[in-house]
Write a protein that holds these residues in place. Structure first.
Motif, PDB file in Angstrom:
ATOM      1  N   GLY A 155       0.792  -1.216   0.000  1.00 27.00           N
ATOM      2  CA  GLY A 155       0.000   0.000   0.000  1.00 27.00           C
ATOM      3  C   GLY A 155       0.822   1.263   0.000  1.00 27.00           C
ATOM      4  N   HIS A 156       2.096   1.180   0.381  1.00 26.97           N
ATOM      5  CA  HIS A 156       2.937   2.381   0.340  1.00 26.97           C
ATOM      6  C   HIS A 156       4.151   2.142  -0.561  1.00 26.97           C
ATOM      7  N   ALA A 201       4.590  -0.657  -2.208  1.00 26.03           N
ATOM      8  CA  ALA A 201       4.115  -1.446  -3.346  1.00 26.03           C
ATOM      9  C   ALA A 201       2.592  -1.439  -3.368  1.00 26.03           C
ATOM     10  N   ALA A 202       2.025  -1.590  -4.573  1.00 23.83           N
ATOM     11  CA  ALA A 202       0.570  -1.681  -4.709  1.00 23.83           C
ATOM     12  C   ALA A 202       0.193  -3.154  -4.616  1.00 23.83           C
TER      13      ALA A 202
END
Lengths: 490, 361
Positions: A323-324, A326-327
Motif C-alpha cells: 500500500g505504500h 508497493a501496490a
C-alpha cells in the motif's frame, strides 16, 4: 498445510520458557492452540497433570492462561480502567477495578494511572494495560508474544523486572521472541522451532546468541561485516527541518538536522510513532519541505517531488510494504515501474515498455533472491520477507546516490534480514549515502556508522556508533535533556 | 460453516465468467419476474435478447438502433471507467452530457444558416468543452476545498436539467417554431447534421468516436504511464503519492476526460438521433453508463461489449413492452438486476468460497 508438526515441550512452575523461531516457524500457531484459538489435530496438552483442551479463549482464561498479544486491542478513546473492564466477562464496579489496577501496577512495578485515556499512552504504557489486564486474572501461565518490539531499552528493563517478580511467585511464562539477547538474559529454557518442527532446546544463558540463531535458521548465515571504510563528502544534508503533522495522528518534525556522507550509513532509532514515517515522507519528496532544509550535494532539493528527487539519485523505501512501497494488487512487474520507470529507461514519450519493465523485475528477483512463482504475481501474494527483498532490491538496483529506508527488515525472517542488511552495506561501500530508520537497535548497531534517535519529531545528535553504549542510546531514544543541546523549540 | 477466503491473486477465470453468469442469472430471475407478470418467460427473454437482431420482421429497423443506443453509453462509460479506476466517482455524467449538447448546439446555432464544413467539427469541440467545464466544477471543488465529487457531480445534473429547460424555451428556441419549445432541428441543416455514415447501419459519428475512445482508453490504461498512474491511484493511493503521482492532477484529468466524452456524446445525440434541444432531451444515458462501466468491469473492451448488451436490453425491452404488454418498470428492474447479479457474482473474482472448518493459518 501443517503449521506445527509433532511439537512437544513442557514448562515448569515458575519457569520462563522461550519459544524461538523465524517468522513462519509456527510459534504463533502453537500459542494459539494453547490459548484456545485453534484446535490441534493431534496430540494433547496437560495443565498441572490434567488433560487440557480449550475450545475457546474464555476457557483458556478460566484455566488460568493469559496472553499478551503483539498487537494491542485497546480503544484509544476509553481510559485504562474502561479498557480493562471491556476484556472481562464480569467486570467489577469501576471504582473497585481502578483500585485493583492501582494495586497490581504497584505490586509489579508497572506505573499506570487507571483514569488516563489510552490514546495518550505510549506504546510501553499500552502494553502495561494489556499485562495488567492479564494479571488481574491471576494467571498460572502467561504467554507473551514479542513483547519488546515496541519498547525502549529502559522500558524493556522494567518489563523484565515484572516478569522476574511473577516468576518468583510461581507464575510460568511462555516468552515468544526472536531477539536472542533478550532471551539469553531472561529465559530459563528455550524451545527452538523451525518450519513447524521442534529442532532443538537449549539453556539460553549457556548458549551464545550466534549458536541460537544458527539453530533457528538451520544454517549459519553471514553476519554483516563491520567496515572501516573512510567516509567521503557530505551527500545529504538536512538542516533544521520543520514540518507540521500530516494529520490528527501524525507527528510534526521539529528542527531535524543531520548529514550523511558518501559511503556512510546513518542509523536512526526511536520508538515507533516519533516521526519515522514523517521523516521518510520528507526525504522521499512525498511532502515538500521548507526551502533550504534538505540539500543534496549542496543543492537545495527541499521543494522537489519524488520523481525529481529520484532523477537526482535520492531513492527511498517506506516502512509499509503493502500500500505504500508497493501496490498490493499489482504484479511485481508493475510494482517495478512504480519507482524505476524513469531511471531504468522504461518510458518513451510516456509509453511504458513492458519488456523493459519485465526485465527489470526479473533482475530484482534474481539479484535479491525473491521467491515468487513469476514476476507477474501480485505483490500481495508474496510473503513479507520476499516482498521486502523486492522493494529494497528495486531501489538498490537503481544505484542510488542516497538511499533512505524505513524499517527495512520489519517482519522479515532472519536470513532475509541478514541479506537485506548486507545489501545496504554493499551499497554504502560503493559510495552511496544511506539512512536506515529502524526500531531494531541490534540492526542499527550492525549496519550504522553513526546513530541518532527520533523522539517526538526531534532528532538527537548523531555520534559514531562505536562511541555509544546501551545506556546512552536509551537516553537518546527517550529524548533526554543532555541530548537536547542542538534543539531549540520554535 | 461457509466462509469467503481472499484469493492470493484475482482469478482470471472468474473475471471472464462473472459477466456471463450474471447475464444468465438475470435471464433466469427476469424470466420468473415476467412469468409472475403473466407473460411467457421464454418469449419475453427471446423478445429482449434475440428479436432485436434476428427477427425477420423488425430486425432491419431495430438492428441499426443497437449502435445508436450503444454509442453514447460506451462513450460516456469509457470516460467514467477511467475515473472509477482511479477511485474518482463521477456520478454526474448525465449533467455533463446535457451541457455538452447545449454548448455544442449553441455554438452551431450561433452560425446558422452557414453551410461551412467546419460547422460540425466546431460543434463537436464546443460540446466536448461544455461537458469538460461541467465536470471541472466538482474537480476544482474537490482539489481546492475537498468536497465530495459524488455529491457535487450528482447535484449538478439537476442544475443542468434546469438550464436545459430554460434554453429549450428561451435562448435556443427555434425562432421559426411558432412558439413551441425546442431548438431548430439539426436534421434539416446538413452542415450540422450528425447523419448516418452508411445508410441503414445506425453508424454515425458518435459510433466512430465511441470506437476511438475504446481503443484510446485501452492504450492509455495498458501502455501509458498516465494510465498506470491512474490505476495506481485507485489501487494504492499512498503508493501513488510515493511514486510521485500528484492526486489533484489525477482528479482534474479523470473528471475532465469523463466530462469531455460525456459532452461529446451529448452533442452527437442532439445533432443526430434526437435532432434538437428539447426540454426532455436527456434520457438517462449518463446514469445507465455507470452500469455499463461496471458491467464491463471498467475494462475498455468489456465496456464495448457491455454497452452493446445494454443497448440490446433497451431495444428488446421496448419491443417486449410493445409485443407482450409488460410494464416499462419491469424492463428497468430487469436492467437493474444485471448490475445486481454482476456485483454479486464478482465477489468470486477476489474471494473463494470455503465450506467447513477454518484451516490453521
Amino acid at each position: 498445510m501443517i503449521a506445527n508438526d509433532d511439537v512437544s515441550f513442557d514448562i515448569g512452575r515458575g519457569e520462563i520458557h522461550a519459544l524461538l523461531g523465524e517468522n513462519g516457524a509456527g510459534k504463533s500457531t502453537l500459542v494459539k492452540m494453547i490459548y484456545g484459538l485453534v484446535a490441534p489435530d493431534k496430540g494433547e496438552m496437560q495443565l498441572d497433570g490434567a488433560r487440557y483442551a480449550p475450545t475457546k479463549p474464555s476457557e483458556a482464561r478460566r484455566a488460568g492462561i493469559a496472553m499478551v498479544f503483539q498487537h494491542f486491542s485497546l480503544f484509544d478513546a476509553l481510559n485504562v480502567a474502561e479498557n480493562v473492564a471491556l476484556g472481562m466477562e464480569t467486570p467489577p464496579p469501576m471504582s473497585d477495578l481502578a483500585r485493583q489496577i492501582r494495586e497490581v501496577s504497584e505490586t509489579y512495578g508497572l506505573p499506570l494511572d487507571p483514569g488516563r485515556t489510552v490514546g495518550t499512552l505510549s506504546a510501553g504504557e499500552r502494553q502495561r494495560v494489556e499485562i495488567i489486564r492479564c494479571l488481574l486474572q491471576n494467571p498460572r501461565l502467561l504467554i507473551m508474544d514479542e513483547p519488546t518490539s515496541v519498547l525502549t531499552p529502559q522500558e524493556v528493563e522494567i518489563l523484565f523486572e515484572t516478569l522476574r517478580k511473577l516468576k518468583a511467585e510461581g507464575t510460568s511464562i511462555l516468552y515468544i521472541s526472536h531477539k536472542l539477547e533478550e532471551i539469553r538474559t531472561l529465559c530459563d529454557n528455550a524451545t527452538i522451532l523451525r518450519l513447524g518442527k521442534k529442532v532443538d532446546t537449549c539453556i539460553p544463558s549457556q548458549s551464545s546468541a550466534r549458536q541460537m540463531a544458527e539453530m533457528m535458521v538451520g544454517s549459519s548465515f553471514a553476519t554483516p561485516e563491520a567496515r572501516g571504510g573512510t567516509a567521503g563528502e557530505v551527500l545529504l544534508a538536512v538542516r533544521d527541518l520543520h514540518l507540521p503533522a500530516p494529520g490528527a495522528f501524525g507527528t510534526p518534525l521539529r528542527g531535524i538536522s543531520f548529514e550523511v556522507r558518501a559511503g556512510e550509513v546513518l542509523g536512526i532509532g526511536g520508538v515507533a510513532g516519533n516521526g519515522q514515517d514523517e521523516l521518510l515522507s520528507a526525504l522521499s519528496g512525498e511532502r515538500a519541505a521548507p526551502a533550504g532544509s534538505i540539500m543534496l550535494d549542496g543543492k537545495d532539493i527541499s521543494r522537489a517531488g519524488p520523481v525529481a528527487r529520484r532523477g537526482m539519485g535520492v531513492l527511498s523505501g517506506p516502512e509499509e510494504r503493502l500500500g505504500h512501497a508497493a501496490a498490493p494488487d499489482m504484479s511485481l512487474i508493475e510494482n517495478g515501474v512504480l519507482t524505476a520507470a524513469r531511471s531504468e529507461g522504461m518510458l518513451t514519450r510516456g509509453f511504458i515498455s513492458w519488456t523493459k519493465a519485465r526485465t527489470f523485475a526479473e533482475e530484482v528477483i534474481a539479484h535479491f533472491d525473491v521467491r515468487t512463482p513469476s514476476p507477474g504475481t501480485a505483490a500481495r501474494a508474496l510473503s513479507g520477507g520476499n516482498l521486502q527483498k523486492f522493494v529494497v532490491g528495486r531501489e538498490i538496483l537503481q544505484s542510488p546516490q542516497v538511499l533512505v529506508l524505513n524499517q527495512p527488515t520489519w517482519g522479515v525472517d532472519a536470513a532475509a534480514a541478514a541479506f537485506i542488511r548486507q545489501s545496504v552495506l554493499d551499497l554504502a561501500a560503493k559510495g552511496a549515502a544511506v539512512v536506515v530508520i529502524s526500531q531494531d537497535l541490534d540492526e542499527l548497531m550492525e549496519v550504522s556508522d553513526r546513530f541518532g534517535a527520533l523522539n517526538e519529531g526531534r532528532l538527537s545528535q548523531t555520534p559514531p556508533v562505536a562511541s555509544l553504549n546501551i545506556e546512552q542510546i536509551g537516553l537518546m531514544m527517550g529524548g533526554a535533556h543532555d541530548m537536547e543541546v542542538a534543539h531549540v523549540d520554535v | 460453516m461457509i466462509r469467503l477466503e481472499k484469493r492470493p491473486q484475482p482469478s482470471r477465470l472468474w473475471t471472464i465468467l462473472a459477466p456471463i453468469l450474471a447475464v444468465l442469472l438475470t435471464m433466469f430471475v427476469g424470466g420468473l419476474l415476467f412469468a409472475a407478470l403473466g407473460a411467457n418467460p421464454f418469449e419475453a427473454i427471446r423478445t429482449i435478447f434475440w428479436d432485436p437482431i434476428f427477427n425477420a420482421q423488425f430486425a432491419s429497423f431495430t438492428r441499426p438502433q443497437l449502435l445508436v443506443k450503444a454509442a453514447p453509453l460506451i462513450l460516456i462509460a469509457i470516460g467514467l471507467s477511467i475515473g472509477f479506476r482511479a477511485g474518482i466517482w463521477n456520478i454526474g455524467a448525465e449533467g455533463q452530457y446535457i451541457m455538452g449538447a447545449i454548448c455544442g448546439a449553441a455554438a452551431g446555432l450561433a452560425l446558422y444558416p452557414s453551410e461551412s464544413v467546419l460547422i460540425f467539427p466546431a460543434m463537436v469541440i464546443a460540446g466536448a468543452f461544455g461537458g469538460w467545464v461541467w465536470a471541472m466544477i466538482p474537480a476544482i471543488l474537490k482539489t481546492r476545498v475537498g468536497t465530495n465529487e459524488i455529491l457535487v457531480s450528482l447535484m449538478l445534473v439537476y442544475v443542468a436539467e434546469t438550464i436545459l429547460g430554460s434554453v429549450a424555451t428561451g435562448l435556443l428556441r427555434n425562432p421559426e417554431g411558432r412558439g413551441f419549445p425546442g431548438s431548430r432541428n439539426f436534421k434539416q441543416w446538413d452542415a450540422a447534421h450528425n447523419a448516418e455514415i452508411f445508410a441503414g447501419t445506425g453508424m454515425h459519428w458518435g459510433v466512430v468516436f465511441a470506437f476511438i475512445a475504446v481503443i484510446g482508453a485501452y492504450v492509455l490504461l495498458t501502455r501509458h504511464i498516465l494510465g498506470y498512474n491512474i490505476r495506481l491511484t485507485g489501487e494504492a493511493p499512498r503508493a501513488a503519492r510515493f511514486s510521485g503521482v500528484r492526486p489533484a492532477r489525477i482528479v482534474l484529468i479523470c473528471l475532465g476526460l469523463s466530462g469531455l466524452l460525456a459532452g461529446m456524446a451529448g452533442l452527437f445525440e442532439v445533432t443526430g438521433p434526437a435532432g434538437q434541444i428539447s426540454i426532455d432531451f436527456n434520457s438517462g444515458y449518463g446514469f445507465t453508463a455507470i452500469i455499463v462501466a461496471f458491467l464491463g468491469r471498467l475494462n475498455p473492451i468489456g465496456i464495448l461489449l457491455a454497452g452493446l448488451l445494454m443497448a440490446l436490453t433497451y431495444i428488446g425491452g421496448e419491443l417486449a413492452q410493445l409485443m407482450l404488454g409488460v410494464p416499462g418498470a419491469s424492463i428497468q428492474l430487469f436492467q437493474g438486476m444485471l448490475l445486481f447479479f454482476l456485483l454479486g457474482v464478482d465477489v468470486f473474482t477476489n474471494y473463494r468460497l470455503r465450506i467447513g472448518r477454518r484451516e490453521i493459518a
